[in-house]
Design an enzyme around this catalytic site. Structure first.
Site, mmCIF file in Angstrom:
data_model
loop_
_atom_site.group_PDB
_atom_site.id
_atom_site.type_symbol
_atom_site.label_atom_id
_atom_site.label_comp_id
_atom_site.label_asym_id
_atom_site.label_seq_id
_atom_site.Cartn_x
_atom_site.Cartn_y
_atom_site.Cartn_z
ATOM 1 N N ARG A 97 38.386 20.029 51.724
ATOM 2 C CA ARG A 97 37.477 19.093 50.853
ATOM 3 C C ARG A 97 36.209 19.901 50.266
ATOM 4 O O ARG A 97 35.593 19.323 49.110
ATOM 5 C CB ARG A 97 36.986 18.179 52.216
ATOM 6 C CG ARG A 97 36.006 17.104 51.581
ATOM 7 C CD ARG A 97 36.370 16.125 50.794
ATOM 8 N NE ARG A 97 37.632 15.708 51.013
ATOM 9 C CZ ARG A 97 38.280 14.965 50.285
ATOM 10 N NH1 ARG A 97 38.250 14.542 48.995
ATOM 11 N NH2 ARG A 97 39.646 14.251 50.562
ATOM 12 N N ASN A 356 36.531 17.056 60.341
ATOM 13 C CA ASN A 356 37.750 16.292 60.550
ATOM 14 C C ASN A 356 38.513 15.924 59.631
ATOM 15 O O ASN A 356 38.504 16.828 58.667
ATOM 16 C CB ASN A 356 37.239 15.027 61.372
ATOM 17 C CG ASN A 356 38.298 14.933 62.662
ATOM 18 O OD1 ASN A 356 39.406 14.809 62.209
ATOM 19 N ND2 ASN A 356 37.643 14.947 63.593
ATOM 20 N N HIS A 358 39.099 14.188 56.739
ATOM 21 C CA HIS A 358 38.755 14.168 55.365
ATOM 22 C C HIS A 358 38.022 15.450 54.988
ATOM 23 O O HIS A 358 38.590 15.882 54.015
ATOM 24 C CB HIS A 358 37.433 13.087 55.234
ATOM 25 C CG HIS A 358 37.379 12.712 53.820
ATOM 26 N ND1 HIS A 358 36.038 13.385 53.190
ATOM 27 C CD2 HIS A 358 37.863 12.211 52.998
ATOM 28 C CE1 HIS A 358 36.019 12.871 52.024
ATOM 29 N NE2 HIS A 358 37.195 12.121 51.504
ATOM 30 N N CYS A 359 37.457 16.303 55.882
ATOM 31 C CA CYS A 359 36.984 17.829 55.679
ATOM 32 C C CYS A 359 38.148 18.707 55.198
ATOM 33 O O CYS A 359 37.917 19.685 54.490
ATOM 34 C CB CYS A 359 36.146 18.272 56.712
ATOM 35 S SG CYS A 359 34.920 17.112 57.107
ATOM 36 N N ILE A 360 39.365 18.421 55.492
ATOM 37 C CA ILE A 360 40.454 19.415 55.483
ATOM 38 C C ILE A 360 41.529 19.010 54.529
ATOM 39 O O ILE A 360 42.177 19.537 54.449
ATOM 40 C CB ILE A 360 41.148 19.468 56.856
ATOM 41 C CG1 ILE A 360 41.840 18.532 57.275
ATOM 42 C CG2 ILE A 360 40.119 19.985 58.076
ATOM 43 C CD1 ILE A 360 42.967 18.451 58.590
#
Ligand code: KQY
Length: 386
Positions: A97, A356, A358-360
Site C-alpha cells: 500500500r 493490516n 489494507h496496508c499490505i
C-alpha cells in the site's frame, strides 16, 4: 521503440487523470512477501502464513501478484495458492500500500501510476527502519511490469495516508500528512495543492490524529475510509477512558461537519474497535532486535482496526483480530457492502508487524472492460482506447 513505462514530467490532473476509489472495479491486486526477522516474529513464518491467506482470499475475486526477494522465491511459491502470480522483486519490507504506486485513470481507458517518494514513515526522524532504498524502487518496478506510465511525485507520501471517494474528495489525517518528518517545507495549503495536482481531487477533508499508537504516524487507512461516495466507516470505541475515544470522537465530529467535493454531508458508520490488543511477551521474544529497526516490546498496544480491510471486486477481505468483536465487525461491514462477499482472515500476525490487510495490498484499477483481466500483455495500458 517506446519504453514500456515512460516517466512523465506533467501531473495527473493536468493530463486529465484522477485516483479512482478502491470500490471501483480492479484488474488485479499487488502484494509483497514478508521476511525481515526484525519486524516479523519467528523469521516471519507466521506472518507469511497470514499473507498467503490474505492473497488466497483476494484471489477469489481478482488476480493477485506477489513480489518476493530472490532467496524466498521457492519457499513463497510453495506457500502461495497456485493461481497467485509470484515475481522476484526486492524490497525492504512488505507494505505494498505504501511503497507501491497509487494508480490514476482518465475515464477513457488510460491508466497511469504515481510513484511517491518513500522514507519509511518518517526517515531519520522517527522512521521505522533504515535503509529504505529498495522500497522506494518498488512502485517503479510494478509500473514497469504492468507496462504503465509513471509520474514521479515531488512529495513524500504513502498509499495508506490517503483515501479517495473517486468523486473528488480526499480523506487524510493531520498527524501523518502534516508531520514534519514527511514534507517539512510544505504547508497545509501547499500540500492540498499537491493533492489536487497528483490525485485529481477538489476537496481535502482533514481528520486529526490516527489510531492510537499507530506507528505510521496515524495513517487514515487504519482510522476511516470511504465505503461509497458520501459514506465513511470509522473505527470506534465507547470507552471514554481509552485514548482511542478522544481520537475517534474528534474524527466523528469533523466528518459530521464536513461536506465532500460534491457538497454532500457524510454518513459516518462506526466499526467497533478490537481489544485493546497488546503484544505478548512470547510474540515480542520472537522478533530479532536489530539496529535501524523499531524495537518491539511486550505489552505494547497494537493499533488494531477493522477499517483496515481491502475492497476487492465483489468481495471485502477483513482482518479478524479479536473473537469478542470479529462477528459484530463482519456483520457491519457486510451491511455496508451489499453485493460483495465479506471474507474474514486471521490477521493478528500482520498487526504485530504494524499494519493490516489494507496496508499490505494495492489495487490496480480496471479501465473499461478490464475487470479481472490479466496483465495487459504486449502493450501499454490504455493505448488502444486513445
Ligand atoms: O499501515 C501501513 N500502511 C503500513 C504499516 C507499516 C508498519 C511498518 N512496520
Amino acid at each position: 521503440m517506446q519504453p514500456m513505462s515512460r516517466t512523465l514530467t506533467t501531473t495527473p490532473a493536468a493530463d486529465g487523470y484522477r485516483m479512482p476509489a478502491e470500490y471501483a472495479p480492479h484488474s488485479g491486486c499487488w502484494m509483497l512477501w514478508p521476511e525481515r526477522p526484525d519486524n516479523w516474529r519467528e523469521h516471519a513464518r507466521p506472518a507469511q502464513a497470514a499473507y498467503a491467506a490474505v492473497a488466497a482470499a483476494i484471489a477469489r475475486f481478482e488476480p493477485v501478484t506477489v513480489g518476493v526477494g530472490a532467496r524466498q522465491f521457492e519457499f513463497a511459491r510453495a506457500q502461495l495458492a497456485p493461481q497467485i502470480r509470484l515475481v522476484e522483486l526486492s524490497s525492504n519490507d512488505s507494505w505494498m500500500r505504501d511503497v507501491g504506486p497509487s494508480f490514476v485513470t482518465d475515464g477513457r481507458g488510460g491508466l497511469r501510476g504515481i510513484d511517491w517518494r518513500f522514507n519509511a514513515w518518517g526517515g531519520l526522524d522517527g522512521g521505522l527502519y533504515f535503509p529504505w532504498d529498495q522500497d522506494d524502487l518498488v512502485a517503479r518496478k510494478v509500473l514497469e511490469i504492468e507496462r504503465v506510465d509513471r509520474y514521479r511525485a515531488p512529495i513524500v507520501n504513502e498509499g495508506g495516508a490517503i483515501h479517495v471517494d473517486g468523486e473528488g474528495t480526499l480523506l487524510v489525517t493531520e498527524q501523518c500528512v502534516l508531520n514534519p518528518n514527511r514534507n517539512p517545507s510544505l504547508s497545509r495549503v501547499q500540500l492540498e495543492a499537491h493533492f489536487r495536482d497528483w490525485l485529481g481531487v477538489d476537496k481535502v477533508i482533514w481528520l486529526g490524529e490516527g489510531v492510537f499508537n499507530d506507528e505510521t504516524d496515524g495513517h487514515i487507512d487504519n482510522l476511516a475510509c470511504f465505503v461509497r461516495p458520501g459514506v465513511v466507516a470509522l473505527t470506534w470505541t465507547d470507552a471514554k477512558r481509552d485514548p482511542q475515544y478522544r481520537v475517534s470522537r474528534d474524527a466523528w465530529e469533523r466528518l459530521n461537519d464536513a461536506r465532500d467535493a460534491r457538497g454532500r454531508r457524510l454518513r459516518v458508520v462506526k466499526l467497533p474497535q478490537p481489544g485493546p490488543l497488546r503484544m505478548s511477551a512470547r510474540e515480542a521474544r520472537g522478533i530479532l532486535a536489530r539496529d535501524g529497526a523499531k524495537p518491539r516490546r511486550a505489552g505494547e498496544r497494537l493499533a488494531g482496526s477493522y477499517v483496515n480491510f481491502y475492497i476487492a471486486n465483489r468481495g471485502v477481505v477483513v482482518p479478524l483480530l479479536d473473537a469478542r468483536t470479529d462477528r459484530a465487525a463482519l456483520r457491519r461491514i457486510a451491511a455496508l457492502f451489499p453485493g460483495r462477499r465479506v471474507v474474514g482472515v486471521p490477521a493478528r500476525e500482520i498487526l504485530l508487524g504494524g499494519g493490516n490487510i489494507h496496508c499490505i495490498t494495492q489495487q490496480v484499477p480496471a479501465t473499461g472492460g478490464r475487470e479481472g483481466d490479466r496483465h495487459g500483455e504486449g502493450r501499454r495500458r490504455g493505448e488502444a482506447a486513445r
